[in-house]
Design a protein around this motif. Structure first.
Motif, PDB file in Angstrom:
ATOM      1  N   ASN A 149       5.304  12.625  -1.039  1.00 37.72           N
ATOM      2  CA  ASN A 149       6.292  13.549  -0.479  1.00 37.72           C
ATOM      3  C   ASN A 149       7.685  13.159  -0.980  1.00 37.72           C
ATOM      4  O   ASN A 149       7.892  12.062  -1.495  1.00 37.72           O
ATOM      5  N   TYR A 150       8.605  14.083  -0.795  1.00 37.71           N
ATOM      6  CA  TYR A 150      10.005  13.915  -1.193  1.00 37.71           C
ATOM      7  C   TYR A 150      10.827  14.392  -0.011  1.00 37.71           C
ATOM      8  O   TYR A 150      10.979  15.596   0.212  1.00 37.71           O
ATOM      9  N   LEU A 151      11.338  13.455   0.785  1.00 32.06           N
ATOM     10  CA  LEU A 151      12.031  13.791   2.016  1.00 32.06           C
ATOM     11  C   LEU A 151      13.540  13.690   1.826  1.00 32.06           C
ATOM     12  O   LEU A 151      14.030  12.738   1.224  1.00 32.06           O
ATOM     13  N   LEU A 152      14.246  14.667   2.350  1.00 31.63           N
ATOM     14  CA  LEU A 152      15.700  14.667   2.261  1.00 31.63           C
ATOM     15  C   LEU A 152      16.310  14.036   3.513  1.00 31.63           C
ATOM     16  O   LEU A 152      15.840  14.253   4.632  1.00 31.63           O
ATOM     17  N   LYS A 153      17.350  13.244   3.299  1.00 34.93           N
ATOM     18  CA  LYS A 153      18.103  12.670   4.400  1.00 34.93           C
ATOM     19  C   LYS A 153      19.116  13.707   4.894  1.00 34.93           C
ATOM     20  O   LYS A 153      19.584  14.530   4.114  1.00 34.93           O
ATOM     21  N   PRO A 154      19.458  13.686   6.182  1.00 36.36           N
ATOM     22  CA  PRO A 154      18.962  12.748   7.197  1.00 36.36           C
ATOM     23  C   PRO A 154      17.475  12.962   7.476  1.00 36.36           C
ATOM     24  O   PRO A 154      17.018  14.102   7.589  1.00 36.36           O
ATOM     25  N   ILE A 155      16.737  11.866   7.537  1.00 40.13           N
ATOM     26  CA  ILE A 155      15.287  11.916   7.667  1.00 40.13           C
ATOM     27  C   ILE A 155      14.882  12.474   9.023  1.00 40.13           C
ATOM     28  O   ILE A 155      15.402  12.067  10.061  1.00 40.13           O
ATOM     29  N   ASP A 156      13.947  13.410   8.987  1.00 40.55           N
ATOM     30  CA  ASP A 156      13.338  13.922  10.213  1.00 40.55           C
ATOM     31  C   ASP A 156      12.204  12.977  10.611  1.00 40.55           C
ATOM     32  O   ASP A 156      11.258  12.786   9.838  1.00 40.55           O
ATOM     33  N   HIS A 177       0.818  -1.210   0.000  1.00 43.28           N
ATOM     34  CA  HIS A 177       0.000   0.000   0.000  1.00 43.28           C
ATOM     35  C   HIS A 177       0.854   1.263   0.000  1.00 43.28           C
ATOM     36  O   HIS A 177       0.476   2.278  -0.587  1.00 43.28           O
ATOM     37  N   ILE A 178       2.008   1.200   0.674  1.00 47.45           N
ATOM     38  CA  ILE A 178       2.907   2.353   0.785  1.00 47.45           C
ATOM     39  C   ILE A 178       4.326   1.911   0.446  1.00 47.45           C
ATOM     40  O   ILE A 178       4.785   0.860   0.914  1.00 47.45           O
ATOM     41  N   TYR A 179       5.007   2.737  -0.361  1.00 46.28           N
ATOM     42  CA  TYR A 179       6.408   2.468  -0.728  1.00 46.28           C
ATOM     43  C   TYR A 179       7.264   3.647  -0.263  1.00 46.28           C
ATOM     44  O   TYR A 179       6.955   4.808  -0.584  1.00 46.28           O
ATOM     45  N   ILE A 180       8.320   3.334   0.468  1.00 45.50           N
ATOM     46  CA  ILE A 180       9.317   4.343   0.837  1.00 45.50           C
ATOM     47  C   ILE A 180      10.590   3.988   0.086  1.00 45.50           C
ATOM     48  O   ILE A 180      11.199   2.943   0.333  1.00 45.50           O
ATOM     49  N   LEU A 181      10.989   4.841  -0.850  1.00 48.55           N
ATOM     50  CA  LEU A 181      12.051   4.491  -1.791  1.00 48.55           C
ATOM     51  C   LEU A 181      13.227   5.450  -1.724  1.00 48.55           C
ATOM     52  O   LEU A 181      13.052   6.681  -1.778  1.00 48.55           O
ATOM     53  N   ASP A 182      14.427   4.884  -1.612  1.00 50.05           N
ATOM     54  CA  ASP A 182      15.640   5.657  -1.864  1.00 50.05           C
ATOM     55  C   ASP A 182      15.692   5.913  -3.378  1.00 50.05           C
ATOM     56  O   ASP A 182      15.066   5.196  -4.165  1.00 50.05           O
ATOM     57  N   ILE A 183      16.417   6.937  -3.791  1.00 53.25           N
ATOM     58  CA  ILE A 183      16.501   7.219  -5.226  1.00 53.25           C
ATOM     59  C   ILE A 183      17.796   6.684  -5.833  1.00 53.25           C
ATOM     60  O   ILE A 183      17.784   6.013  -6.866  1.00 53.25           O
ATOM     61  N   ASP A 196      -0.067   0.026 -10.260  1.00 52.05           N
ATOM     62  CA  ASP A 196      -0.944   0.366  -9.141  1.00 52.05           C
ATOM     63  C   ASP A 196      -1.104   1.879  -9.061  1.00 52.05           C
ATOM     64  O   ASP A 196      -0.209   2.593  -8.624  1.00 52.05           O
ATOM     65  N   GLN A 197      -2.273   2.354  -9.480  1.00 53.12           N
ATOM     66  CA  GLN A 197      -2.527   3.787  -9.482  1.00 53.12           C
ATOM     67  C   GLN A 197      -2.827   4.335  -8.090  1.00 53.12           C
ATOM     68  O   GLN A 197      -2.765   5.546  -7.866  1.00 53.12           O
ATOM     69  N   GLU A 198      -3.163   3.454  -7.161  1.00 57.40           N
ATOM     70  CA  GLU A 198      -3.583   3.905  -5.836  1.00 57.40           C
ATOM     71  C   GLU A 198      -2.482   3.836  -4.783  1.00 57.40           C
ATOM     72  O   GLU A 198      -2.634   4.387  -3.694  1.00 57.40           O
ATOM     73  N   ALA A 199      -1.393   3.150  -5.066  1.00 56.60           N
ATOM     74  CA  ALA A 199      -0.328   3.011  -4.071  1.00 56.60           C
ATOM     75  C   ALA A 199       0.258   4.371  -3.705  1.00 56.60           C
ATOM     76  O   ALA A 199       0.311   5.294  -4.514  1.00 56.60           O
ATOM     77  N   ILE A 200       0.707   4.484  -2.459  1.00 50.86           N
ATOM     78  CA  ILE A 200       1.349   5.711  -1.987  1.00 50.86           C
ATOM     79  C   ILE A 200       2.860   5.543  -2.115  1.00 50.86           C
ATOM     80  O   ILE A 200       3.432   4.576  -1.621  1.00 50.86           O
ATOM     81  N   ILE A 201       3.500   6.493  -2.795  1.00 47.19           N
ATOM     82  CA  ILE A 201       4.952   6.459  -2.978  1.00 47.19           C
ATOM     83  C   ILE A 201       5.573   7.646  -2.252  1.00 47.19           C
ATOM     84  O   ILE A 201       5.116   8.787  -2.378  1.00 47.19           O
ATOM     85  N   LEU A 202       6.620   7.373  -1.492  1.00 49.08           N
ATOM     86  CA  LEU A 202       7.348   8.387  -0.748  1.00 49.08           C
ATOM     87  C   LEU A 202       8.841   8.212  -1.041  1.00 49.08           C
ATOM     88  O   LEU A 202       9.365   7.105  -0.910  1.00 49.08           O
TER      89      LEU A 202
END
Length: 244
Positions: free
Chosen positions: A102-109, A53-59, A77-83
């Motif tokens: 969202n697009y989060l920069l490391k170091p992750i808060d 349902h949710i993907y947290i991906l490094d680039i 999957d058009q409904e999956a959440i990608i972060l």
């Protein structure tokens, strides 16, 4: 139960993301399972068998970067959440192609990650009532109810005809067609006109005693013993739509 996939080739970052995510779901009593992947190929291979349902991906990862992984996920999957979570700010514009939350920069808060996850959980709650998940030979697909014209049962599979004329055929389903379509039938747009057919009433263009005609020229039979019930249900639906 939600499935969350985290993919990062840096074992330290992978463990940290998993730890922060675990803390967030536990503190907010979210039912979820976290799956960790240290290589994008392993994640994509797993996606053939399992829906996340949710993907947290490094680039920045070996062989295939997180942006390409995100695009591959979005095609299925058009409904999956990608972060995205990365050290590199320069990929932000490119990331929009896969519509990330969202697009989060490391170091992750940790707080920012949790706020993003809570937003994702809220979005998934709303989407769960308007889509269904099906297994096909190509992998798991999420179909929005709004894009389904017809669901037709044949030889223990279900053939979905979509509004853009695409056809999605499931793998052999477990259980009956009745069980398979329960989620659709809880949505007021759908009606069962025949033992093997369900259609979306938003796309009906006309009907007779024996069949409905839908957008695109598709025809769906009406079994004789259901005609009166089906007709009354459809007319009631039209009045409700006009009233709203």
């Amino acid at each position: 139960m939600l499935n969350i996939a985290i993919c990062d080739d840096d074992s330290t970052q992978l463990g940290l993301l998993a730890s922060y995510t675990t803390e967030c779901i536990q503190s907010h009593a979210i039912g979820a399972v976290i799956h960790q992947f240290d290589h994008p190929d392993k994640l994509l291979s797993s996606c053939e068998r399992q829906r996340y349902h949710i993907y947290i991906l490094d680039i920045v990862m070996p062989m295939i970067n997180g942006l390409e992984v995100g695009k591959a996920i979005r095609e299925r999957d058009q409904e999956a959440i990608i972060l995205y979570a990365t050290y590199e700010p320069g990929y932000a514009l490119q990331s929009f192609e896969s519509s990330p939350i969202n697009y989060l920069l490391k170091p992750i808060d940790k707080g920012q990650l949790c706020r993003t996850l809570l937003q994702a959980f809220s979005r998934l709650d709303k989407a769960s009532d308007t889509s269904c998940t099906v297994k096909t030979a190509e992998g798991v697909r999420v179909l929005r109810f709004a894009e389904i014209l017809i669901a037709e049962y044949s030889n223990h599979t279900v053939r979905y005809t979509l509004t853009d004329a695409r056809v999605i055929v499931t793998s052999i389903i477990k259980g009956s067609f009745t069980d398979h379509i329960q989620g659709m039938l809880r949505d007021e747009r759908f009606i069962r006109t025949h033992i093997s057919y369900v259609l979306n009433m938003d796309y009906i263009e006309g009907f007779t005693k024996t069949r409905f005609t839908l957008h695109g020229g598709y025809e769906v039979p009406i079994v004789a013993k259901l005609y009166r019930t089906v007709r009354e249900r459809y007319l009631e639906y039209l009045l409700t739509k006009e009233g709203s």
